[in-house]
Design a protein around this motif. Sequence first.
Motif, mmCIF file in Angstrom:
data_model
loop_
_atom_site.group_PDB
_atom_site.id
_atom_site.type_symbol
_atom_site.label_atom_id
_atom_site.label_comp_id
_atom_site.label_asym_id
_atom_site.label_seq_id
_atom_site.Cartn_x
_atom_site.Cartn_y
_atom_site.Cartn_z
ATOM 1 N N MET A 194 28.330 48.365 58.513
ATOM 2 C CA MET A 194 28.207 46.923 58.604
ATOM 3 C C MET A 194 27.519 46.371 57.364
ATOM 4 N N HIS A 195 26.487 47.077 56.909
ATOM 5 C CA HIS A 195 25.775 46.588 55.740
ATOM 6 C C HIS A 195 26.152 47.412 54.534
ATOM 7 N N SER A 196 26.919 46.803 53.685
ATOM 8 C CA SER A 196 27.512 47.550 52.608
ATOM 9 C C SER A 196 26.516 47.857 51.510
ATOM 10 N N ASP A 197 25.373 47.177 51.509
ATOM 11 C CA ASP A 197 24.427 47.419 50.421
ATOM 12 C C ASP A 197 23.565 48.642 50.696
ATOM 13 N N HIS A 198 23.898 49.393 51.737
ATOM 14 C CA HIS A 198 23.177 50.619 52.027
ATOM 15 C C HIS A 198 23.125 51.519 50.800
ATOM 16 N N SER A 199 24.288 51.728 50.200
ATOM 17 C CA SER A 199 24.362 52.654 49.082
ATOM 18 C C SER A 199 23.758 52.034 47.831
ATOM 19 N N ALA A 200 23.855 50.700 47.721
ATOM 20 C CA ALA A 200 23.395 50.036 46.515
ATOM 21 C C ALA A 200 21.908 50.285 46.273
ATOM 22 N N ASN A 201 21.104 50.249 47.319
ATOM 23 C CA ASN A 201 19.697 50.558 47.107
ATOM 24 C C ASN A 201 19.212 51.544 48.168
ATOM 25 N N GLY A 202 19.959 52.621 48.301
ATOM 26 C CA GLY A 202 19.639 53.630 49.287
ATOM 27 C C GLY A 202 18.230 54.188 49.103
ATOM 28 N N LYS A 203 17.784 54.296 47.861
ATOM 29 C CA LYS A 203 16.471 54.875 47.616
ATOM 30 C C LYS A 203 15.372 53.935 48.096
ATOM 31 N N ALA A 204 15.578 52.673 47.794
ATOM 32 C CA ALA A 204 14.583 51.687 48.212
ATOM 33 C C ALA A 204 14.448 51.689 49.727
ATOM 34 N N SER A 205 15.537 51.959 50.401
ATOM 35 C CA SER A 205 15.494 51.824 51.846
ATOM 36 C C SER A 205 14.656 52.916 52.506
ATOM 37 N N VAL A 206 14.395 54.024 51.783
ATOM 38 C CA VAL A 206 13.468 55.019 52.336
ATOM 39 C C VAL A 206 12.072 54.422 52.420
ATOM 40 N N TRP A 207 11.658 53.781 51.325
ATOM 41 C CA TRP A 207 10.353 53.111 51.331
ATOM 42 C C TRP A 207 10.335 51.986 52.341
ATOM 43 N N LEU A 208 11.451 51.301 52.378
ATOM 44 C CA LEU A 208 11.542 50.183 53.295
ATOM 45 C C LEU A 208 11.401 50.676 54.730
ATOM 46 N N SER A 244 28.108 38.755 52.458
ATOM 47 C CA SER A 244 28.970 38.519 51.294
ATOM 48 C C SER A 244 28.174 37.987 50.107
ATOM 49 N N LEU A 245 27.036 37.291 50.404
ATOM 50 C CA LEU A 245 26.220 36.779 49.301
ATOM 51 C C LEU A 245 25.660 37.927 48.479
ATOM 52 N N ILE A 246 25.221 38.976 49.175
ATOM 53 C CA ILE A 246 24.639 40.116 48.482
ATOM 54 C C ILE A 246 25.730 40.859 47.719
ATOM 55 N N GLN A 247 26.902 40.963 48.346
ATOM 56 C CA GLN A 247 28.024 41.589 47.660
ATOM 57 C C GLN A 247 28.415 40.776 46.429
ATOM 58 N N ALA A 248 28.374 39.444 46.587
ATOM 59 C CA ALA A 248 28.734 38.583 45.461
ATOM 60 C C ALA A 248 27.765 38.799 44.310
ATOM 61 N N PRO A 284 20.001 45.680 42.349
ATOM 62 C CA PRO A 284 19.371 45.441 43.658
ATOM 63 C C PRO A 284 18.102 44.611 43.540
ATOM 64 N N PHE A 285 17.284 44.897 42.507
ATOM 65 C CA PHE A 285 16.049 44.140 42.370
ATOM 66 C C PHE A 285 16.333 42.675 42.077
ATOM 67 N N LYS A 286 17.275 42.438 41.153
ATOM 68 C CA LYS A 286 17.601 41.049 40.801
ATOM 69 C C LYS A 286 18.206 40.317 41.988
ATOM 70 N N THR A 287 19.040 41.023 42.734
ATOM 71 C CA THR A 287 19.631 40.412 43.926
ATOM 72 C C THR A 287 18.532 40.008 44.905
ATOM 73 N N PHE A 288 17.566 40.910 45.053
ATOM 74 C CA PHE A 288 16.456 40.605 45.944
ATOM 75 C C PHE A 288 15.683 39.393 45.436
ATOM 76 N N ARG A 289 15.379 39.422 44.160
ATOM 77 C CA ARG A 289 14.531 38.391 43.556
ATOM 78 C C ARG A 289 15.210 37.016 43.564
ATOM 79 N N HIS A 290 16.524 37.010 43.277
ATOM 80 C CA HIS A 290 17.187 35.719 43.084
ATOM 81 C C HIS A 290 18.011 35.261 44.271
ATOM 82 N N VAL A 291 18.371 36.169 45.165
ATOM 83 C CA VAL A 291 19.225 35.774 46.284
ATOM 84 C C VAL A 291 18.503 35.929 47.626
#
Lengths: 273, 319, 359
Positions: free
Chosen positions: A1-15, B219-223, B231-238
Amino acid sequence: MHSDHSANGKASVWLKIAAWSGLIFLHFPIAIIALYAFNTEESAFSFPPPGLTTKWFAVAFGRADVLESIGLSLQVACVATVLAMTLGTMASAALYRRNFFGKESITLMLILPIALPGIITGLALLTAFKALDIHPGITTIVIGHATFCVVIVYNNVVARFRRISASLIEASMDLGADGWQTFRYIVLPNLGTAMLAGGMLAFALSFDELIVTTFTAGHEKPLPIWLLNQLTRPRDVPVTNVVAMLVMLVTTIPVFLAYLLTKGGEDVAGSGK
Amino acid sequence: MNTVAVTPGGAEVKVKRSPLGRFSDVLYRRPNLYLLLLLVPPLLWFGSVYIASLLSLLWQGFYTFDDFTMLVDHTLTLSNYAQLFDAANFDIILRTLLMALSVTLFSALLAFPVAYYMARFASGRTKAFFYIAVMLPMWTSYIVKAYAWTLLLAKEGVSSWFINLLGLDAVLQFLLSVPGIGGNTLSTSNLGRFLVFTYIWLPFMILPVQAALERLPPSLIQASADLGGTPFKTFRHVIFPLAVPGIAAGSIFTFSLTLGDYIVPQLVGPPGLFLGTMVYVQQGSIGNMPMAAAFTLVPIVLIAVYLAIVKRLGAFDAL
Amino acid sequence: MTTVVEFSSVSRHYGEVKAVDQVSLKIAEGEFFSMLGPSGSGKTTSLRMIAGFEQPSEGYVIIHGHDATGLPPYKRDVNTVFQDYALFPHMNVLENIAYGLMVKGVAKKERLSRAQEALDMVALGEYGLRKPAQLSGGQRQRIALARALVNRPKVLLLDEPLGALDLKLREQMQSELKTLQRQLGITFIFVTHDQTEALSMSDRVAVFNKGRIEQMGSPRDLYNKPQTAFVAEFIGSANVIKQPLVDTLGLQSGKTFALRPEYIDLNAVSEAVSGELNAKGVIRDIQYQGANTRYQVMLDSGEALNVSCANSFSAGNEGSGDVLTDGAEVNLSWRADAMVELRDVELRGENVNVDNAGA
């Protein structure tokens, strides 16, 4: 469902660690209360407890003042809940769709008793009761509780009203149901769980409210006030521990039920699209 | 497909009606009457019970308190409200305000990862578990939670046991020696009071932040990632800007509830009055109702100012 | 023919906004009548005034010869199929269908058997015990239809009921609705913004624009004899020919005409010219649309005309593709009677001839 899992997978351990730590932080003190209810020690808080026992439960339930406080709190919570459910449902029925002059102010007025610190509400009620020469007692406690519980019911019910599609009510009338029938067969069944959930939360809030109650209780001792008084009495510690745990359990049940009643809300009253 | 017969008749359908049905007909024809009937009971209740009480409280602030006879007389005066600006009273206001702000800030810091994890990574059962796990402490009795902390912070209590176990004695001693937040023990220090406040109001911060993050479409994060955001910039700006209304909404509770509290300052922390305890002491042990009433104006004003600020951050849409 | 629904100078205002402005119309018994228009044109408000969800600010709504102005929806013998179907989520399909009978006090046994009958009618007889959430969009649509029809209304109102369905299902439902209407003989009043839907199903169509009826008539009339530029362009597509092209073509100066793109013949300059009216131009744009190809031709006089040609093998059009490329010079020709004179004044609803009710 959440596609950004892989994008910051490392951060999510801390999270994950941070999130679970937050949860532990929230529950640790509560667990301690539960633990200490079984503590064998009579007047100290040493950790770990030297031994565990269930004898304090019997002692607590043998105490007339404890039973009286529990009875009083239940009584107040029931009456306050019924009042709050009536007033809160009426207010949400009036405010959910139509716009009219003063609507914003009415909404603000409903929220005010929980948005302003309890001490203000409590003191305000106290001065008013004094001015009208009303003796603080069970009635005044109920009045105070009902006032700040209305918004709890209102919030739950108004959210459900907004989810009941307007076309459902129109469809009912279109099929020949008058206003009363529409309310009875369409609105009420869709609203019921939200009202009940609001009532459960109102009950929980009323049952353990202390801040306002201090001012409106007079010589009565509902459970939270009884508990507050206990904090200055070292020799009653085991009984206090047991009662604290019981209060926690009593509020947990309605809150949990309220959650179950509203969690499927999205598809309960949807428009069927 | 079968045929359904059509029966002729007039424009008006005639069915026998119940009294309630006829009553609802009247209400249907007169929507304003209907609205009025619905509004009158809650308005009467709030008008007579709540608003009237508030006004009578603030009015009391104009009465005169005789310091010698310890009696209130109904001569009107501005001196109570003027006394709020005395240095000693101003100290109380400042102390409370600082506490409310730091509790709010720290709650937001603690709440964010929990809310973020709930909204964006947990799904199904985990999410439901987190939701209940945050909701239950929120609704748990205030006094029980405060009591739990007196157990935790007590001498030889749970906290000291854990601090010993982890060998953090030196760290604790260092923290307690810092002026302003320190004290003799954790339970008599500002640090201890701050921890208790944060604990009690934390769930009120988590849920609005979580709700705000929940509304953020994936979709915003994907965009953002698609447009080259790390990831950091996405977090910071979105993500973060869109969570601000939620934080602001949660902060209303942490701020307002801390500002008016009068129980925790009595149980934990150093002596020195808070706004709430000041009001409580004035009306209770001293019996100076006019001064107590005048003091209640301070949190009302501070909260009004605070609401005006967070409203601009979108807090009201995230409530 | 008997008139079932009549609007007599009906207006509906919301503050300054005139959602419906002086509309008069008559709908005959047994007619399939469509209200067609863009969103905000007043068609849905008009339907809601028949249902009783809205009341006119001025004028009268007459249902079956009786003034229904002011009557609440539950006292009107009309039923509605809603755009979102509005099925009651807490009731099963059978309870949904029987609802209208229940509130009117029909005994349980009778209402359930009638509900089952209606359910069979829409070919969903097995689904009675399901909840609406367990049905597909098309099934919900049929349930909504059965729920309305079981009450045996004189008039059935349909508020864009096919809008949420995909194209194939929509076409199927269109023909089913039409068949059903013929069988039952009930008046259907159908609101839609889809002109093909309105044209293919209706006996008569009222075209709404800005709260007024621009034109009312049979689908054929509306297409072949549009009276205003709005109607001409909203139903199908049209070239609206104004000054100075009118003069260039040698037509009566000052008038406006509509010309359908498919009524224009398009030939390479080398070929002989056959029509009564002619113009020369250059192809600016070619859109291949499967059955047709649409050309935009820039005339020598500076105006653009759209031309639509059927892609048929027998005509050998696929061969002419070589000649008719972007930038090619072409001759356009068409018959004089293909041009329909338009009124350039916007029509008020009351001026529309309302006496020819029935197709």
